[in-house]
Design a protein around this motif. Structure first.
Motif, PDB file in Angstrom:
ATOM      1  N   ALA A   1       0.831  -1.272  -0.047  1.00 48.50           N
ATOM      2  CA  ALA A   1      -0.194  -0.036   0.012  1.00 48.50           C
ATOM      3  C   ALA A   1       0.913   1.213   0.014  1.00 48.50           C
ATOM      4  CB  ALA A   1      -0.852   0.049   1.042  1.00 48.50           C
ATOM      5  N   THR A   2       1.883   0.980   0.654  1.00 42.67           N
ATOM      6  CA  THR A   2       2.845   2.332   0.894  1.00 42.67           C
ATOM      7  C   THR A   2       3.736   2.576  -0.455  1.00 42.67           C
ATOM      8  OG1 THR A   2       3.135   1.742   3.174  1.00 42.67           O
ATOM      9  CG2 THR A   2       4.873   3.197   2.084  1.00 42.67           C
ATOM     10  N   GLN A   3       4.081   1.449  -1.003  1.00 46.90           N
ATOM     11  CA  GLN A   3       4.677   1.469  -2.463  1.00 46.90           C
ATOM     12  C   GLN A   3       3.537   2.277  -3.386  1.00 46.90           C
ATOM     13  OE1 GLN A   3       7.886   1.191  -3.201  1.00 46.90           O
ATOM     14  NE2 GLN A   3       7.367   1.817  -5.266  1.00 46.90           N
ATOM     15  N   ASN A   4       2.437   1.796  -3.496  1.00 44.16           N
ATOM     16  CA  ASN A   4       1.386   2.067  -4.644  1.00 44.16           C
ATOM     17  C   ASN A   4       1.277   3.743  -4.110  1.00 44.16           C
ATOM     18  OD1 ASN A   4       0.836  -0.145  -5.600  1.00 44.16           O
ATOM     19  ND2 ASN A   4      -1.153  -0.377  -4.774  1.00 44.16           N
ATOM     20  N   LEU A   5       1.176   4.092  -2.794  1.00 44.88           N
ATOM     21  CA  LEU A   5       0.981   5.602  -2.780  1.00 44.88           C
ATOM     22  C   LEU A   5       2.338   6.067  -3.229  1.00 44.88           C
ATOM     23  CD1 LEU A   5      -0.048   7.210   0.626  1.00 44.88           C
ATOM     24  CD2 LEU A   5       2.074   7.868  -0.213  1.00 44.88           C
ATOM     25  N   LEU A   6       3.615   5.855  -3.014  1.00 49.26           N
ATOM     26  CA  LEU A   6       4.762   6.605  -3.636  1.00 49.26           C
ATOM     27  C   LEU A   6       4.696   6.461  -5.138  1.00 49.26           C
ATOM     28  CD1 LEU A   6       7.658   4.721  -1.513  1.00 49.26           C
ATOM     29  CD2 LEU A   6       7.004   7.249  -1.567  1.00 49.26           C
ATOM     30  N   ASN A   7       4.245   5.317  -5.927  1.00 53.18           N
ATOM     31  CA  ASN A   7       3.957   5.450  -7.347  1.00 53.18           C
ATOM     32  C   ASN A   7       3.044   6.419  -7.818  1.00 53.18           C
ATOM     33  OD1 ASN A   7       5.657   3.223  -7.597  1.00 53.18           O
ATOM     34  ND2 ASN A   7       4.319   1.649  -7.565  1.00 53.18           N
ATOM     35  N   ALA A   8       1.778   6.550  -7.063  1.00 54.98           N
ATOM     36  CA  ALA A   8       0.920   7.587  -7.376  1.00 54.98           C
ATOM     37  C   ALA A   8       1.289   9.034  -7.192  1.00 54.98           C
ATOM     38  CB  ALA A   8      -0.367   7.336  -6.502  1.00 54.98           C
ATOM     39  N   ALA A   9       2.132   9.154  -6.202  1.00 53.22           N
ATOM     40  CA  ALA A   9       3.062  10.332  -5.999  1.00 53.22           C
ATOM     41  C   ALA A   9       3.844  10.983  -7.214  1.00 53.22           C
ATOM     42  CB  ALA A   9       3.719  10.511  -4.798  1.00 53.22           C
ATOM     43  N   PHE A  10       4.790   9.851  -7.637  1.00 52.35           N
ATOM     44  CA  PHE A  10       5.559  10.073  -8.595  1.00 52.35           C
ATOM     45  C   PHE A  10       4.781  10.255 -10.065  1.00 52.35           C
ATOM     46  CE2 PHE A  10       7.946   8.995 -12.360  1.00 52.35           C
ATOM     47  CZ  PHE A  10       9.224   9.526 -12.074  1.00 52.35           C
ATOM     48  N   ALA A  11       3.770   9.603 -10.213  1.00 54.18           N
ATOM     49  CA  ALA A  11       2.810   9.764 -11.277  1.00 54.18           C
ATOM     50  C   ALA A  11       2.123  10.948 -11.470  1.00 54.18           C
ATOM     51  CB  ALA A  11       1.828   8.690 -11.507  1.00 54.18           C
ATOM     52  N   THR A  12       1.872  11.869 -10.459  1.00 56.04           N
ATOM     53  CA  THR A  12       1.100  13.036 -10.408  1.00 56.04           C
ATOM     54  C   THR A  12       2.028  14.220  -9.823  1.00 56.04           C
ATOM     55  OG1 THR A  12       0.680  12.644  -7.998  1.00 56.04           O
ATOM     56  CG2 THR A  12      -0.968  11.804  -9.735  1.00 56.04           C
ATOM     57  N   ASN A  13       3.362  14.105 -10.111  1.00 52.02           N
ATOM     58  CA  ASN A  13       4.393  14.856  -9.861  1.00 52.02           C
ATOM     59  C   ASN A  13       4.623  15.413  -8.347  1.00 52.02           C
ATOM     60  OD1 ASN A  13       5.574  15.026 -12.582  1.00 52.02           O
ATOM     61  ND2 ASN A  13       3.620  16.357 -13.122  1.00 52.02           N
ATOM     62  N   VAL A  14       4.226  14.798  -7.616  1.00 50.26           N
ATOM     63  CA  VAL A  14       4.082  14.981  -6.081  1.00 50.26           C
ATOM     64  C   VAL A  14       5.644  14.145  -5.668  1.00 50.26           C
ATOM     65  CG1 VAL A  14       3.499  14.637  -3.738  1.00 50.26           C
ATOM     66  CG2 VAL A  14       1.748  15.243  -5.653  1.00 50.26           C
ATOM     67  N   GLY A  15       6.442  14.998  -5.053  1.00 49.85           N
ATOM     68  CA  GLY A  15       7.555  14.538  -4.400  1.00 49.85           C
ATOM     69  C   GLY A  15       7.411  13.687  -3.297  1.00 49.85           C
ATOM     70  N   ALA A  16       8.114  12.504  -3.189  1.00 53.35           N
ATOM     71  CA  ALA A  16       7.732  11.718  -2.032  1.00 53.35           C
ATOM     72  C   ALA A  16       9.204  10.987  -1.904  1.00 53.35           C
ATOM     73  CB  ALA A  16       6.727  10.790  -2.282  1.00 53.35           C
ATOM     74  N   VAL A  17       9.257  10.496  -0.559  1.00 51.48           N
ATOM     75  CA  VAL A  17      10.408   9.816  -0.104  1.00 51.48           C
ATOM     76  C   VAL A  17      10.109   8.908   1.044  1.00 51.48           C
ATOM     77  CG1 VAL A  17      11.859  11.443   1.305  1.00 51.48           C
ATOM     78  CG2 VAL A  17      13.081   9.338   0.269  1.00 51.48           C
ATOM     79  N   TRP A  18      10.438   7.605   1.141  1.00 50.11           N
ATOM     80  CA  TRP A  18      10.146   6.729   2.001  1.00 50.11           C
ATOM     81  C   TRP A  18      11.473   6.556   3.205  1.00 50.11           C
ATOM     82  CZ3 TRP A  18       7.571   1.506   0.678  1.00 50.11           C
ATOM     83  CH2 TRP A  18       7.369   0.805   1.840  1.00 50.11           C
ATOM     84  N   ARG A  19      11.196   6.961   4.284  1.00 51.21           N
ATOM     85  CA  ARG A  19      12.126   6.811   5.297  1.00 51.21           C
ATOM     86  C   ARG A  19      11.911   6.069   6.440  1.00 51.21           C
ATOM     87  NH1 ARG A  19      15.823  10.957   4.123  1.00 51.21           N
ATOM     88  NH2 ARG A  19      15.010  12.686   2.901  1.00 51.21           N
ATOM     89  N   THR A  20      12.737   5.384   7.105  1.00 47.60           N
ATOM     90  CA  THR A  20      12.512   4.653   8.326  1.00 47.60           C
ATOM     91  C   THR A  20      13.303   5.305   9.259  1.00 47.60           C
ATOM     92  OG1 THR A  20      14.072   2.695   7.532  1.00 47.60           O
ATOM     93  CG2 THR A  20      11.402   2.696   7.111  1.00 47.60           C
TER      94      THR A  20
END
Length: 187
Positions: A116-135
């Motif tokens: 689900a998190t990866q889908n969110l990141l993919n959608a962000a990229f596809a819509t030109n929203v910047g995103a990075v997954w940090r732990t």
């Protein structure tokens, strides 16, 4: 952006600034997250949206944890903890919400939350929203989990920093599928 192009070109965008995604953009990201593979249709995920004053409070929580871990912490190290959440105008905390199920083990539920998190990141990229997954250590700390209201059976999957990219995304590193995929059995 075409779905396959987004999947092939997606990269993390660590340098982010305001504005945060609009409510309409967030709806697109959220709907994508909810389409993740989900054995048993359990929806083993939930998300916290942190922005504005919440980012400052998250920094205070990180500083509190760092002080408990290291009573001799220096002021620059404390300042770094306070500043960590300020690297983006919004953080989406991705949480695996694991529930007892004899047919769906905990690991599958954690993986589904990751999907689900990866889908969110993919959608962000596809819509030109910047995103990075940090732990990092804070994602696994029990005091951070408690401070964010997690309950037994919940795990932080990641802190997804989102905002407006300050630079265009870099080209993804090319990888050879043959390095990762093989046929079994090999005869």
């Amino acid at each position: 952006m075409d779905a396959i192009a987004a999947l092939h070109q997606r990269v993390s965008t660590p340098r982010l600034t305001a504005p945060a995604p609009t409510p309409q953009q967030l709806t697109v990201l959220f709907k994508a997250a909810l389409r993740a593979a989900d054995h048993g249709n359990m929806h083993p995920w939930r998300f916290l949206i942190v922005e504005g004053e919440g980012l400052a409070r998250l920094g205070e929580l990180f500083a509190k944890v760092a002080t408990v871990r290291n009573p001799g912490i220096t002021q620059p190290e404390l300042d770094r903890c306070h500043a960590m959440p300020q690297r983006a105008p919004m953080i989406i905390v991705s949480i695996a919400k694991c529930q007892p199920n004899p047919k769906v083990p905990q690991i599958e539920q954690i993986i589904a939350a990751g999907a689900a998190t990866q889908n969110l990141l993919n959608a962000a990229f596809a819509t030109n929203v910047g995103a990075v997954w940090r732990t990092g250590d804070m994602a696994y700390d029990p005091v951070v989990k408690e401070g964010l209201g997690l309950i037994e059976g919940e795990e932080i999957i990641g802190f997804i920093y989102v905002g407006t990219p300050t630079v265009p995304p870099h080209a993804p590193r090319e990888q050879n599928p043959a390095d990762f995929f093989s046929v079994w059995p090999q005869e």
